[in-house]
Design a protein around this motif. Structure first.
Motif, PDB file in Angstrom:
ATOM      1  N   ARG A  55      43.827  12.387  -3.403  1.00 36.33           N
ATOM      2  CA  ARG A  55      43.195  13.363  -4.288  1.00 36.33           C
ATOM      3  C   ARG A  55      43.723  13.177  -5.704  1.00 36.33           C
ATOM      4  NH1 ARG A  55      44.542  18.570  -0.917  1.00 36.33           N
ATOM      5  NH2 ARG A  55      46.249  17.233  -0.339  1.00 36.33           N
ATOM      6  N   PRO A  56      43.083  13.757  -6.667  1.00 35.70           N
ATOM      7  CA  PRO A  56      43.535  13.602  -8.059  1.00 35.70           C
ATOM      8  C   PRO A  56      44.996  13.985  -8.263  1.00 35.70           C
ATOM      9  CG  PRO A  56      41.338  14.524  -8.052  1.00 35.70           C
ATOM     10  CD  PRO A  56      41.779  14.460  -6.612  1.00 35.70           C
ATOM     11  N   VAL A  57      45.483  14.977  -7.541  1.00 37.63           N
ATOM     12  CA  VAL A  57      46.876  15.382  -7.703  1.00 37.63           C
ATOM     13  C   VAL A  57      47.819  14.245  -7.299  1.00 37.63           C
ATOM     14  CG1 VAL A  57      47.122  16.468  -5.420  1.00 37.63           C
ATOM     15  CG2 VAL A  57      48.525  17.264  -7.328  1.00 37.63           C
ATOM     16  N   HIS A  58      47.429  13.450  -6.305  1.00 40.28           N
ATOM     17  CA  HIS A  58      48.251  12.312  -5.899  1.00 40.28           C
ATOM     18  C   HIS A  58      48.287  11.257  -6.998  1.00 40.28           C
ATOM     19  CE1 HIS A  58      47.012  13.801  -1.762  1.00 40.28           C
ATOM     20  NE2 HIS A  58      48.299  14.053  -1.859  1.00 40.28           N
ATOM     21  N   TRP A  59      47.114  10.970  -7.579  1.00 41.17           N
ATOM     22  CA  TRP A  59      47.064   9.981  -8.662  1.00 41.17           C
ATOM     23  C   TRP A  59      47.876  10.439  -9.867  1.00 41.17           C
ATOM     24  CZ3 TRP A  59      46.007   5.367  -7.369  1.00 41.17           C
ATOM     25  CH2 TRP A  59      45.097   5.093  -6.363  1.00 41.17           C
ATOM     26  N   TRP A  60      47.796  11.734 -10.175  1.00 37.36           N
ATOM     27  CA  TRP A  60      48.600  12.277 -11.279  1.00 37.36           C
ATOM     28  C   TRP A  60      50.089  12.153 -10.964  1.00 37.36           C
ATOM     29  CZ3 TRP A  60      47.163  13.054 -16.065  1.00 37.36           C
ATOM     30  CH2 TRP A  60      45.823  13.273 -16.344  1.00 37.36           C
TER      31      TRP A  60
ATOM     32  N   ALA B 147      52.779  10.097 -13.042  1.00 39.26           N
ATOM     33  CA  ALA B 147      53.970  10.759 -13.574  1.00 39.26           C
ATOM     34  C   ALA B 147      55.237   9.998 -13.194  1.00 39.26           C
ATOM     35  CB  ALA B 147      54.044  12.202 -13.062  1.00 39.26           C
ATOM     36  N   VAL B 148      55.308   9.521 -11.957  1.00 40.85           N
ATOM     37  CA  VAL B 148      56.480   8.742 -11.524  1.00 40.85           C
ATOM     38  C   VAL B 148      56.590   7.465 -12.356  1.00 40.85           C
ATOM     39  CG1 VAL B 148      57.413   7.366  -9.616  1.00 40.85           C
ATOM     40  CG2 VAL B 148      56.611   9.680  -9.189  1.00 40.85           C
ATOM     41  N   LEU B 149      55.479   6.775 -12.560  1.00 33.86           N
ATOM     42  CA  LEU B 149      55.496   5.555 -13.368  1.00 33.86           C
ATOM     43  C   LEU B 149      55.907   5.844 -14.808  1.00 33.86           C
ATOM     44  CD1 LEU B 149      52.276   3.778 -12.057  1.00 33.86           C
ATOM     45  CD2 LEU B 149      54.643   3.105 -11.651  1.00 33.86           C
ATOM     46  N   LEU B 150      55.387   6.920 -15.371  1.00 30.80           N
ATOM     47  CA  LEU B 150      55.729   7.277 -16.749  1.00 30.80           C
ATOM     48  C   LEU B 150      57.203   7.646 -16.875  1.00 30.80           C
ATOM     49  CD1 LEU B 150      54.777   7.806 -19.653  1.00 30.80           C
ATOM     50  CD2 LEU B 150      54.280  10.144 -18.954  1.00 30.80           C
ATOM     51  N   ILE B 151      57.694   8.465 -15.969  1.00 29.90           N
ATOM     52  CA  ILE B 151      59.113   8.870 -16.011  1.00 29.90           C
ATOM     53  C   ILE B 151      60.013   7.652 -15.834  1.00 29.90           C
ATOM     54  CG2 ILE B 151      60.887  10.177 -14.764  1.00 29.90           C
ATOM     55  CD1 ILE B 151      58.652  12.297 -14.258  1.00 29.90           C
ATOM     56  N   PHE B 152      59.680   6.784 -14.884  1.00 28.75           N
ATOM     57  CA  PHE B 152      60.462   5.564 -14.667  1.00 28.75           C
ATOM     58  C   PHE B 152      60.488   4.709 -15.930  1.00 28.75           C
ATOM     59  CE2 PHE B 152      60.635   1.083 -13.170  1.00 28.75           C
ATOM     60  CZ  PHE B 152      61.896   1.110 -12.602  1.00 28.75           C
TER      61      PHE B 152
ATOM     62  N   CYS C 276      58.054  -2.160 -19.368  1.00 29.99           N
ATOM     63  CA  CYS C 276      56.992  -1.455 -18.651  1.00 29.99           C
ATOM     64  C   CYS C 276      57.464  -1.205 -17.214  1.00 29.99           C
ATOM     65  CB  CYS C 276      55.698  -2.275 -18.675  1.00 29.99           C
ATOM     66  SG  CYS C 276      55.673  -3.682 -17.554  1.00 29.99           S
ATOM     67  N   PRO C 277      56.707  -0.462 -16.402  1.00 35.63           N
ATOM     68  CA  PRO C 277      57.156  -0.216 -15.033  1.00 35.63           C
ATOM     69  C   PRO C 277      57.232  -1.480 -14.181  1.00 35.63           C
ATOM     70  CG  PRO C 277      55.213   1.114 -15.544  1.00 35.63           C
ATOM     71  CD  PRO C 277      55.497   0.269 -16.729  1.00 35.63           C
ATOM     72  N   GLY C 278      56.526  -2.532 -14.591  1.00 32.96           N
ATOM     73  CA  GLY C 278      56.536  -3.770 -13.815  1.00 32.96           C
ATOM     74  C   GLY C 278      57.570  -4.781 -14.261  1.00 32.96           C
ATOM     75  N   CYS C 279      58.205  -4.549 -15.420  1.00 37.76           N
ATOM     76  CA  CYS C 279      59.201  -5.500 -15.921  1.00 37.76           C
ATOM     77  C   CYS C 279      60.321  -5.667 -14.890  1.00 37.76           C
ATOM     78  CB  CYS C 279      59.780  -5.033 -17.250  1.00 37.76           C
ATOM     79  SG  CYS C 279      58.722  -5.374 -18.661  1.00 37.76           S
TER      80      CYS C 279
END
Length: 150
Positions: free
Chosen positions: A122-127, A131-136, A66-69
């Protein structure tokens, strides 16, 4: 002109109406103390030794990082000043340490000046963060991204 303290609740002295500098920096100082305490604990209780911390459920049950591992190993290495090992354990966590340091410093400076920090994402920042977490996460689990795996 009304007397000093007029309009304040009876339990507050007149001097407590204004916020003192010490009072304004109490919250940022408390947050920093908590973070330093957490890093101090992780620095003394080595996550590389089995049995001290629970295993990541995603890694245990799905076999996927996961991103935290590696985050605890990263914090341990960072606390000991080994930036290369910290980056190798979880590069995203090290970036997060830097972002925290910058935001905390800005927060403290603004509080000292009497201007509260307001961060409105804003929502775009959260998205974008998602996205960075998912790609990582995806890249560190693929063969070509094994350098990002803990």
């Amino acid at each position: 002109m009304p007397p000093a303290g007029a309009g304040l609740p009876p339990y507050l002295p007149a001097a407590a109406g204004g916020s003192s500098r010490l009072r304004r920096i109490a919250t940022p100082a408390g947050v920093l103390a908590a973070v330093v305490g957490a890093f101090g604990y992780v620095a003394t209780v080595d996550p590389n030794q089995p049995g001290h911390y629970p295993v990541c459920p995603m890694l245990r049950f799905a076999g996927v990082y996961c991103p935290g591992c590696g985050g605890l190993r990263s914090a341990h290495a960072f606390a000991h000043g080994d930036l290369a090992a910290a980056f190798g354990a979880n590069a995203l966590a090290v970036v997060g340490y830097g972002i925290f340091a910058v935001l905390w410093t800005v927060w403290l400076v603004r509080e000292v000046r009497g201007k509260p920090l307001r961060i409105a994402l804003r929502p775009v920042h959260w998205w974008g963060i998602g996205a960075v977490l998912l790609i990582f996460t995806v890249v560190r689990n693929l063969p070509f991204g094994s350098a990002l795996a803990p």
